[in-house]
Design a protein around this motif. Sequence first.
Motif, PDB file in Angstrom:
ATOM      1  N   GLU A  22       5.126  47.411   5.242  1.00 10.98           N
ATOM      2  CA  GLU A  22       6.122  46.341   5.139  1.00 10.98           C
ATOM      3  C   GLU A  22       6.569  46.135   3.697  1.00 10.98           C
ATOM      4  O   GLU A  22       7.749  45.988   3.407  1.00 10.98           O
ATOM      5  CB  GLU A  22       5.554  45.027   5.703  1.00 10.98           C
ATOM      6  CG  GLU A  22       5.438  44.994   7.197  1.00 10.98           C
ATOM      7  CD  GLU A  22       6.782  45.039   7.893  1.00 10.98           C
ATOM      8  OE1 GLU A  22       7.741  44.420   7.423  1.00 10.98           O
ATOM      9  OE2 GLU A  22       6.865  45.742   8.919  1.00 10.98           O
ATOM     10  N   ILE A  23       5.609  46.104   2.783  1.00 10.86           N
ATOM     11  CA  ILE A  23       5.938  45.889   1.377  1.00 10.86           C
ATOM     12  C   ILE A  23       6.772  47.050   0.832  1.00 10.86           C
ATOM     13  O   ILE A  23       7.798  46.824   0.179  1.00 10.86           O
ATOM     14  CB  ILE A  23       4.654  45.678   0.538  1.00 10.86           C
ATOM     15  CG1 ILE A  23       4.009  44.351   0.907  1.00 10.86           C
ATOM     16  CG2 ILE A  23       4.965  45.734  -0.962  1.00 10.86           C
ATOM     17  CD1 ILE A  23       2.627  44.156   0.326  1.00 10.86           C
ATOM     18  N   ILE A  67       8.071  39.747  -2.565  1.00  8.06           N
ATOM     19  CA  ILE A  67       7.830  40.480  -1.321  1.00  8.06           C
ATOM     20  C   ILE A  67       6.363  40.385  -0.935  1.00  8.06           C
ATOM     21  O   ILE A  67       6.023  40.112   0.223  1.00  8.06           O
ATOM     22  CB  ILE A  67       8.283  41.950  -1.453  1.00  8.06           C
ATOM     23  CG1 ILE A  67       9.804  42.014  -1.594  1.00  8.06           C
ATOM     24  CG2 ILE A  67       7.809  42.774  -0.262  1.00  8.06           C
ATOM     25  CD1 ILE A  67      10.338  43.388  -1.949  1.00  8.06           C
ATOM     26  N   VAL A  68       5.483  40.580  -1.903  1.00  7.98           N
ATOM     27  CA  VAL A  68       4.050  40.493  -1.645  1.00  7.98           C
ATOM     28  C   VAL A  68       3.686  39.077  -1.188  1.00  7.98           C
ATOM     29  O   VAL A  68       2.945  38.903  -0.214  1.00  7.98           O
ATOM     30  CB  VAL A  68       3.234  40.894  -2.884  1.00  7.98           C
ATOM     31  CG1 VAL A  68       1.754  40.604  -2.693  1.00  7.98           C
ATOM     32  CG2 VAL A  68       3.450  42.368  -3.216  1.00  7.98           C
ATOM     33  N   GLN A  79      10.399  47.094   1.926  1.00  8.19           N
ATOM     34  CA  GLN A  79      11.235  46.054   1.317  1.00  8.19           C
ATOM     35  C   GLN A  79      11.364  46.209  -0.197  1.00  8.19           C
ATOM     36  O   GLN A  79      12.193  45.564  -0.821  1.00  8.19           O
ATOM     37  CB  GLN A  79      10.625  44.673   1.598  1.00  8.19           C
ATOM     38  CG  GLN A  79      10.579  44.317   3.049  1.00  8.19           C
ATOM     39  CD  GLN A  79       9.837  43.014   3.246  1.00  8.19           C
ATOM     40  OE1 GLN A  79      10.220  42.002   2.677  1.00  8.19           O
ATOM     41  NE2 GLN A  79       8.784  43.042   4.038  1.00  8.19           N
ATOM     42  N   ASN A 104       5.541  36.906   0.344  1.00  9.65           N
ATOM     43  CA  ASN A 104       6.025  36.702   1.711  1.00  9.65           C
ATOM     44  C   ASN A 104       5.097  37.361   2.729  1.00  9.65           C
ATOM     45  O   ASN A 104       4.797  36.780   3.780  1.00  9.65           O
ATOM     46  CB  ASN A 104       7.445  37.236   1.877  1.00  9.65           C
ATOM     47  CG  ASN A 104       8.473  36.380   1.180  1.00  9.65           C
ATOM     48  OD1 ASN A 104       8.242  35.204   0.919  1.00  9.65           O
ATOM     49  ND2 ASN A 104       9.608  36.969   0.860  1.00  9.65           N
ATOM     50  N   GLU A 105       4.649  38.566   2.439  1.00  8.93           N
ATOM     51  CA  GLU A 105       3.752  39.269   3.356  1.00  8.93           C
ATOM     52  C   GLU A 105       2.393  38.576   3.438  1.00  8.93           C
ATOM     53  O   GLU A 105       1.823  38.449   4.521  1.00  8.93           O
ATOM     54  CB  GLU A 105       3.594  40.735   2.959  1.00  8.93           C
ATOM     55  CG  GLU A 105       4.843  41.565   3.169  1.00  8.93           C
ATOM     56  CD  GLU A 105       5.374  41.510   4.597  1.00  8.93           C
ATOM     57  OE1 GLU A 105       4.577  41.645   5.554  1.00  8.93           O
ATOM     58  OE2 GLU A 105       6.594  41.321   4.762  1.00  8.93           O
ATOM     59  N   LYS A 134       2.669  35.555   5.609  1.00  8.57           N
ATOM     60  CA  LYS A 134       2.651  35.919   7.033  1.00  8.57           C
ATOM     61  C   LYS A 134       1.216  36.104   7.528  1.00  8.57           C
ATOM     62  O   LYS A 134       0.855  35.642   8.612  1.00  8.57           O
ATOM     63  CB  LYS A 134       3.443  37.203   7.275  1.00  8.57           C
ATOM     64  CG  LYS A 134       4.938  37.054   7.152  1.00  8.57           C
ATOM     65  CD  LYS A 134       5.588  38.411   7.402  1.00  8.57           C
ATOM     66  CE  LYS A 134       7.032  38.450   7.002  1.00  8.57           C
ATOM     67  NZ  LYS A 134       7.610  39.801   7.182  1.00  8.57           N
ATOM     68  N   VAL A 184       0.660  46.232   6.296  1.00 10.03           N
ATOM     69  CA  VAL A 184       1.176  45.404   5.202  1.00 10.03           C
ATOM     70  C   VAL A 184       1.768  46.287   4.107  1.00 10.03           C
ATOM     71  O   VAL A 184       2.846  45.990   3.579  1.00 10.03           O
ATOM     72  CB  VAL A 184       0.089  44.460   4.650  1.00 10.03           C
ATOM     73  CG1 VAL A 184       0.564  43.745   3.393  1.00 10.03           C
ATOM     74  CG2 VAL A 184      -0.326  43.450   5.703  1.00 10.03           C
TER      75      VAL A 184
END
Length: 85
Positions: A79-80, A25-26, A83, A28-29, A32, A76
């Motif tokens: 978002e993390i 997850i981290v 998820q 992916n962020e 981005k 961020v």
Amino acid sequence: MFDDIFAGEPRDKFYDIIFNANRNIVANELDKILAELANLREIVAQKGVSEAEIFTFSANNANLIESGLNDIYIGVVGEILSQNE
């Protein structure tokens, strides 16, 4: 627990979260963020903005930059955490 998550500086919480959350997850962020940075660098290059102009803008707008960074850290982390349940 709720107070622990939102207490402290956004930058410190950002690092707490990225070092303890699910690695995928981290990643992916962070991907981005880096993609957005690459896009912005390309736009800046196409517009002909020099490094000196960027430096001057940063120096003259330190509070704006700090506020923007805090917004990014908070976004961020949100978002993390959303998820990583």
